[in-house]
Scaffold this active site. Structure first.
Site: not given
Length: 318
Positions: A293, A261, A253
Site C-alpha cells: 500500500k 484490496h 479502497y
C-alpha cells in the site's frame, strides 16, 4: 439528499450507532458505500468469530456522513423501548400461551391427516412390527423378573410412554410432543409494537441528537478532522474501513472491500502544516510498502473545510 424520503434508522446506544435491518445494511453499502462492521453472533455458529451477523456497528464518521447527507436518522434506542406494566405482561403471556395451543392443535391435526392418508403398511410390515413388539414384551418380562432379586436397585428401568405435554405449561425453547416434534413460533417480547415507539426519540440532525444527549461526535478538532477527511475521500469515490492494523485511521479502497484490496492506509492530520518527525515518515513508508500500500497523509484545514493529500512510498537508493 436522496430521492427516497425514508431515512434509515441508526439505533444509538451508549453513543454508538447500530443498524439492525439487513435491507438497510444492503442499502447503505450498495448505494452509499458505507460498510461498517458486523458484530453479532450467528445463531448456528455461536462459538466462532470469523463470520458475524447483525447488528452492524458504524464508525462515528460513517454515522455523521449518513446523517449530514439526509440518508439516516438517529433513534434513542434505550428510551424507545417502553416498559410494559404487570397487567400488560400477563395479557401478553396469556395470548402467547393461547397461540402455542393453537399451533400445537394445528400441528397434531396435520400429523393425524398425514398418518391416515399416508402409505398403507403391507402385510409383511405388519408382521415384522408384531414380532418387534413381542420381543419387547419378552425383554420387559425378563427385566421384571430380575428386579425381584437382591440386586433390584441395580436392575435397568423400563421405558414407559412419555405423557402428553400440556401446552399451557410449555416453556419457550423446550417444546415437544410425546411422539412427534413440532416447531412452535413464539414472538419475541421486544417485537411487540406497542412496547417500542421510536417516534418521540428520533433525531434527524446532529444538533438535535446532541441536545438530546445521545450523540456528541464530532466535538474536538481531531474529530472534525476525521469527519472532514472521511467525507473528502468518500466524495472521491473511495470506500473506507478501519486502518489501525496498518498504522492509520482508515484503509482506503477503490471499490467495495469484498471485491478490491485497499490502495492506501490513511492518517489524519489536524492541520495541513502539522509537523511530522522524520522517523514517522520512514515508518509510514516502510509499513505501507510491506503491506503493498501507499501511505496517505491527509491534512485537514478547519478554517477552509478542505483536505490536502500527500502519499508516501518507500524507494530504494543507490
Amino acid at each position: 439528499m436522496v430521492a427516497d424520503t425514508r431515512r434509515i434508522p441508526l439505533r444509538v446506544s451508549n453513543k454508538k450507532a447500530y443498524v439492525w435491518d439487513v435491507d438497510d445494511i444492503a442499502v447503505i453499502r450498495s448505494q452509499h458505500g458505507i460498510c461498517g462492521i458486523l458484530t453479532g453472533t450467528l445463531p448456528h455458529l455461536s462459538q466462532q468469530n470469523a463470520f458475524l451477523g447483525i447488528p452492524l456497528v458504524l464508525m462515528p464518521e460513517e454515522a455523521v456522513y449518513l446523517i449530514e447527507n439526509g440518508v439516516a436518522t438517529f433513534v434513542d434506542d434505550t428510551r424507545a423501548h417502553i416498559q410494559p406494566s404487570t397487567s400488560e405482561l400477563k395479557q401478553w403471556n396469556a395470548d402467547q400461551q393461547e397461540n402455542i395451543k393453537q399451533q400445537l392443535a394445528l400441528a397434531e391435526i396435520k400429523t393425524t391427516k398425514d398418518t391416515t392418508s399416508g402409505r398403507a403398511m403391507s402385510e409383511e410390515a405388519i408382521r415384522k412390527r408384531k414380532e418387534r413388539e413381542e420381543k419387547k414384551r419378552e425383554k420387559a418380562a425378563r427385566l421384571a423378573a430380575k428386579a425381584d432379586g437382591p440386586n433390584a436397585l441395580l436392575a435397568p428401568t423400563l421405558e414407559v410412554e412419555a405423557p402428553k405435554v400440556d401446552a399451557a405449561h410449555i416453556s419457550p425453547g423446550r417444546l415437544s410432543s410425546s411422539t412427534v416434534p413440532y416447531t412452535i413460533v413464539i414472538p419475541a417480547l421486544s417485537s411487540t409494537f406497542e412496547w417500542y415507539d421510536p417516534s418521540k426519540y428520533t433525531y434527524t440532525t446532529l444538533g438535535d441528537a446532541k441536545t438530546a444527549g445521545i450523540w456528541d461526535y464530532p466535538a474536538t478538532l481531531a474529530e472534525r478532522a476525521r469527519c472532514g477527511v472521511f467525507r473528502g475521500l468518500k466524495e472521491k469515490g473511495f470506500f473506507m474501513g478501519g486502518g489501525i492494523k496498518f498504522g492509520g485511521e482508515y484503509l482506503v479502497y477503490p471499490g467495495d472491500p469484498l471485491r478490491y484490496h485497499s490502495h492506501f492506509a490513511a492518517s489524519v492530520l489536524e492541520s495541513p502544516i502539522a509537523s511530522l518527525r522524520p522517523m514517522e515518515i520512514v515508518a509510514h513508508g516502510r509499513l505501507g510498502t510491506a503491506t503493498k500500500k501507499a501511505h496517505l497523509l491527509c491534512g485537514w484545514d478547519d478554517e477552509k473545510k478542505e483536505v490536502s493529500y500527500l502519499s508516501i512510498e518507500w524507494a530504494g537508493f543507490g
